[in-house]
Design a protein around this motif. Structure first.
Motif, short mmCIF file in Angstrom:
data_model
loop_
_atom_site.label_atom_id
_atom_site.label_comp_id
_atom_site.label_asym_id
_atom_site.label_seq_id
_atom_site.Cartn_x
_atom_site.Cartn_y
_atom_site.Cartn_z
N LYS A 66 30.42 45.85 34.49
CA LYS A 66 31.32 44.47 35.45
C LYS A 66 32.74 45.38 35.33
O LYS A 66 33.51 46.26 34.79
CB LYS A 66 31.98 43.90 33.94
CG LYS A 66 30.57 42.97 33.96
CD LYS A 66 30.94 42.00 32.59
CE LYS A 66 29.90 40.91 32.86
NZ LYS A 66 30.11 39.42 31.78
N ALA A 68 36.54 44.98 36.47
CA ALA A 68 38.33 43.34 36.76
C ALA A 68 38.69 44.91 37.76
O ALA A 68 39.57 45.02 37.31
CB ALA A 68 38.75 44.05 34.68
N GLN A 97 29.28 43.41 39.34
CA GLN A 97 29.69 42.84 39.23
C GLN A 97 31.37 42.39 39.36
O GLN A 97 31.85 43.66 38.52
CB GLN A 97 29.45 41.56 37.84
CG GLN A 97 28.44 42.00 37.66
CD GLN A 97 27.22 40.83 39.38
OE1 GLN A 97 28.05 39.97 39.93
NE2 GLN A 97 26.41 41.14 39.53
N HIS A 99 35.12 41.01 38.87
CA HIS A 99 35.81 39.90 38.50
C HIS A 99 37.31 40.46 38.40
O HIS A 99 37.38 40.83 38.24
CB HIS A 99 35.70 40.00 37.20
CG HIS A 99 33.82 39.36 36.62
ND1 HIS A 99 33.56 38.46 36.14
CD2 HIS A 99 33.08 40.76 36.40
CE1 HIS A 99 31.86 39.13 35.73
NE2 HIS A 99 31.99 39.97 36.45
N ASN A 125 28.05 38.87 43.64
CA ASN A 125 28.97 39.96 43.53
C ASN A 125 30.24 39.41 42.77
O ASN A 125 30.78 40.32 42.39
CB ASN A 125 28.41 41.26 43.92
CG ASN A 125 27.06 41.69 44.06
OD1 ASN A 125 26.35 41.16 44.58
ND2 ASN A 125 26.71 42.41 42.90
N HIS A 127 33.78 37.50 42.28
CA HIS A 127 34.05 36.72 41.04
C HIS A 127 35.52 36.18 40.78
O HIS A 127 36.18 36.82 40.09
CB HIS A 127 33.28 36.44 39.53
CG HIS A 127 31.75 36.87 39.64
ND1 HIS A 127 31.16 36.45 39.77
CD2 HIS A 127 31.02 37.82 39.42
CE1 HIS A 127 29.38 36.59 39.65
NE2 HIS A 127 29.68 37.94 38.97
N ASP A 141 34.55 41.19 27.97
CA ASP A 141 32.98 42.50 28.65
C ASP A 141 33.02 42.54 29.80
O ASP A 141 32.63 43.47 29.90
CB ASP A 141 31.81 41.00 28.39
CG ASP A 141 32.85 40.00 29.61
OD1 ASP A 141 33.69 40.10 29.94
OD2 ASP A 141 32.54 39.29 30.15
N LYS A 142 34.88 43.40 30.08
CA LYS A 142 34.65 44.57 30.80
C LYS A 142 34.81 45.95 31.27
O LYS A 142 35.23 46.09 29.95
CB LYS A 142 36.28 43.96 31.64
CG LYS A 142 36.72 42.39 32.43
CD LYS A 142 35.60 41.51 33.14
CE LYS A 142 35.23 40.25 33.59
NZ LYS A 142 35.26 39.44 31.86
N ASP A 143 34.46 46.35 31.72
CA ASP A 143 34.01 47.35 31.63
C ASP A 143 35.17 48.86 32.41
O ASP A 143 34.57 49.72 31.87
CB ASP A 143 32.12 48.18 32.13
CG ASP A 143 31.22 47.46 30.92
OD1 ASP A 143 31.72 47.01 30.48
OD2 ASP A 143 30.56 46.84 32.68
#
Length: 540
Positions: A66, A68, A97, A99, A125, A127, A141-143
């Protein structure tokens, strides 16, 4: 100053002469604006935005899928580069993904993103989640946190994510490597992809980087220290210092003494030629000695106070409202605040008492004449001898045709040495007190001092304007002149006053104690002044 302020019209609208210090958020912004704003670097400093890491929940993380992006989407944020990085990462692993928490500020960017997401096959993919009220929760929850900007002063959203232990992926915007570790910065899309896909991931390092470099507490300390430094000498008026002392006053020591005395409500600070400090507050005037030279001079003044008490009964004027403060390394006199001389009542009260103790109305002869001519003689090494002789002849005539009141004089009578508290009048600074002075000169000094301070000019120019009849404000002083100085004597007194004033400055103000050299600026003024006194239009 932030980047979003730096590149607007507003910096050009600021009168920077009225600004004591400009805080830049980053060195790159300062470097860019200094030449444009014509600011001296000493008038600026760098203090970055601070982050309270305790407000951002931290946990140890590991590589994930993920990614961001936080912030506005506009031309400054590199929107086209953002799309290219997203596409390259998707091509590397289509499980990534992306975000976005933010807003589009230009509809053209929105239309472009819609087209390119479809063209690149990123619909499942990508968002776009809009502006977030609780970014801490949204980032949980972001990496990775991605930045593709072309210029930033700092980019707080990246730092907020780092405080949570999230790995930063920062484009090498202008000044990026001066803000972030080079390990977090990339130049090409391939480098960005490599940073995301490599196994290296250290949440403790990211959090520690923020705590060690950008903690809110540390930045606040920097701001507090800056304010202390800038306000430390805020009220020091170095412009009134004798030229030779400008580099000799230890302002750190002066400031320390003020702290020790716990002086509050300061409005102005200045220095005397003896290196004493004058501190004016809302209610009091302090004269503080803090060098051997000034302490000795202050002790000498104390003795004169006592002498005056014994001589002419000025007890009601002196000492009863003056407090002596003694410390280990300095002595201070504390007196009630100065009065104004707008209505002249306080000054008249002082002058009346002095006049009542007049010992006679006399022509100037003997020591009086000798001292005046001695002063003129000492000027020969600085001013043309012929000019001195012309002035001497004029003074000789002024002395011959006049009689003056001889008696006790203050010697430095002006509004700052006259105190009024609860209808009780006091005088201070009696180091030039003389039992046998020319009393009219106290009045002349009071008037000249008031007029020159009011206009912000030096006494040379003020006296010349009065001699040439160019300052109508003298009419405001009729009440003083009618009572204490014959108007027919006024110009003659101005000339005598000039010589006495020059004598005082030669003896006290403008000698450098180390080199014994007169100040060049003052000498030039003196030469011009003597030259103008020789003109026929003055004192015909």
């Amino acid at each position: 100053m932030h980047s979003y302020e730096a590149f607007t019209r507003f910096p050009d609208q600021v009168n920077w002469d009225t600004v004591d210090k400009v805080i830049f958020i980053s060195e790159s912004i300062r470097r860019e604006l200094l030449p444009e704003l014509k600011l001296e670097i000493d008038k600026t400093c760098i203090i970055a935005n601070g982050l309270n890491a305790s407000l951002w929940s931290y946990k140890k993380r590991k590589p994930g899928l993920k990614i961001a992006y936080v912030g506005y989407i506009n031309y400054k944020k590199g929107p086209m580069l953002l799309i290219q990085v997203i596409s390259a990462l998707y091509n590397e692993n289509n499980d990534f993904q992306f975000h976005i928490a933010g807003q589009f500020q230009d509809k053209r960017d929105l239309l472009y993103f819609r087209q390119m997401i479809k063209e690149l096959g990123l619909e499942r993919n990508f968002h776009f989640e809009g502006w977030q009220k609780d970014l801490n929760t949204w980032l949980e929850d972001k990496d990775y946190i991605l930045c593709t900007s072309v210029l930033e002063s700092q980019n707080m959203s990246v730092m907020q994510a780092m405080a949570k232990g999230i790995k930063p992926i920062v484009h090498n915007f202008v000044g990026a490597k001066e803000i972030y570790s080079k390990n977090y910065v990339w130049n090409t899309v391939d480098e960005a992809v490599k940073m995301v896909t490599e196994s290296q991931y250290n949440s403790e390092e990211y959090r520690g980087f923020i705590e060690n470099n950008y903690s809110l507490k540390k930045q606040m300390v920097k701001i507090e220290n800056l304010l202390k430094e800038e306000t430390k000498y805020r009220y020091f008026s170095k412009g009134i210092l004798p030229f030779a002392l400008e580099e000799k006053i230890n302002l750190d020591l002066a400031s320390s003494i003020i702290d020790q005395l716990e002086i509050e409500n300061i409005t102005k600070i200045g220095f005397t030629y003896t290196e004493s400090m004058i501190v004016i507050t809302q209610y009091y005037v302090y004269k503080i000695a803090f060098t051997k030279k000034s302490i000795n001079m202050l002790l000498k003044e104390m003795k004169k106070y006592e002498m005056i008490k014994q001589n002419i009964g000025l007890c009601e004027l002196v000492l009863s409202d003056i407090e002596i403060i003694e410390k280990e390394e300095f002595i201070a006199t504390k007196a009630k605040k100065m009065s104004s001389i707008k209505d002249y009542k306080d000054a008249i009260y002082i002058l009346d008492i002095l006049r009542r103790n007049c010992i006679g109305i006399k022509r100037l002869e003997g020591v009086f004449k000798e001292n005046i001519f001695k002063t003129l003689g000492s000027l020969v090494k600085f001013v043309d001898k012929k000019k001195i002789e012309k002035v001497k002849n004029k003074i000789e005539k002024a002395i011959e045709k006049n009689e003056f009141h001889i008696g006790p004089v203050h010697g430095d009578l002006h509004s700052r040495n006259i105190l009024n508290y609860n209808e009780k009048i006091k005088i201070i600074d009696l180091d030039r007190f003389d039992m046998n002075g020319i009393q009219e000169l106290d009045v002349i000094h009071l008037i000249v001092d008031h007029m020159q301070k009011e206009r912000g000019i030096n006494w040379f120019n003020q006296v010349l304007e009065l001699l040439y009849g160019k300052d109508d404000r003298i009419l405001n002083f009729d009440i003083l002149l009618d009572r204490f100085v014959s108007k027919e004597k006024f110009n003659d007194l101005l000339l005598i006053y000039s010589v006495k004033r020059i004598e005082e400055e030669l003896n006290n103000y403008f000698y450098d104690p180390d080199s014994s050299k007169l100040n060049k600026i003052w000498l030039r003024q003196l030469d011009d002044y003597i030259d103008l006194l020789t003109k026929q239009s003055v004192l015909k």
